[in-house]
Design a protein around this motif. Sequence first.
Motif, short mmCIF file in Angstrom:
data_model
loop_
_atom_site.label_atom_id
_atom_site.label_comp_id
_atom_site.label_asym_id
_atom_site.label_seq_id
_atom_site.Cartn_x
_atom_site.Cartn_y
_atom_site.Cartn_z
N HIS A 95 -1.90 -8.17 -1.55
CA HIS A 95 -1.51 -9.00 -2.52
C HIS A 95 -0.41 -9.00 -3.30
N ALA A 96 0.58 -9.85 -3.40
CA ALA A 96 1.56 -8.82 -4.46
C ALA A 96 1.17 -8.05 -5.41
N GLY A 97 1.13 -6.73 -5.90
CA GLY A 97 1.16 -5.71 -6.90
C GLY A 97 0.17 -4.72 -6.17
N ASP A 98 -0.18 -5.65 -5.00
CA ASP A 98 -1.35 -3.62 -4.25
C ASP A 98 -0.20 -3.17 -3.55
N ALA A 99 -0.63 -1.50 -3.55
CA ALA A 99 0.83 -0.40 -2.71
C ALA A 99 -0.21 -0.53 -1.29
N ILE A 100 0.46 0.06 -0.53
CA ILE A 100 0.82 0.62 0.75
C ILE A 100 0.79 1.84 1.11
N LEU A 101 0.44 2.81 1.56
CA LEU A 101 0.83 4.34 1.97
C LEU A 101 0.71 4.82 3.31
N CYS A 102 1.68 5.30 3.69
CA CYS A 102 1.66 6.13 4.99
C CYS A 102 2.82 6.86 5.41
N HIS A 103 2.54 7.41 6.59
CA HIS A 103 3.43 8.54 6.38
C HIS A 103 4.38 8.32 7.33
N VAL A 104 5.58 8.98 6.63
CA VAL A 104 7.37 8.36 6.80
C VAL A 104 7.11 9.19 8.04
#
Length: 184
Positions: free
Chosen positions: A61-70
């Motif tokens: 949803h809007a406001g959630d955060a995504i975490l990933c390896h760049v």
Amino acid sequence: QQAAATASNASMAKENGDMSSVPAAIPAAPATPAMKKGTGMITTSGTVVTGYDTKFQKELHAGDAILCHVENGKEELRVVTMRLSNVSLNLSSAFSSNLKVPTSFHYIRKPRDAKQERAEAQKKKAETLKEQKTHAFDLYGNESLVYREKTETGSYRIKREKADAKSRGDLLELRAKKTSDKYC
């Protein structure tokens, strides 16, 4: 340690009779948000995220955060500003480098107040219904028909009349009776 210092300060204040410096209650620390593995893989181009076999509509949803390896091996966290579909969403800011290869991701849900969200949704729904009623069939707040009427001098004046129009056909019939109405 801080709690022990607060407790000793409170006991000293009780002994001295000064209760103004004693806190009413020590606030509990907020719960740590849970990190969940996202379904599918993502690529990015600037702030646009494209998903492959993702379920953005269900998971984010809007406001959630995504975490990933760049690409440089570091983990980066970005906030979702808009969810467009199951395979497309926007971020608040771009990752340091675009994810060109589909990459797995994790997400953290924004803390939500469900009761407040329901109240806001009901308020928005009520406002939408009121606006639809207000603007339906050119009827305004007090259910009056608004039309132009030509005056003796050749100019027009705006007239309001109570309308009992139940449908567009009824409205058209009312307007047709007003020969100077610019819409007929």
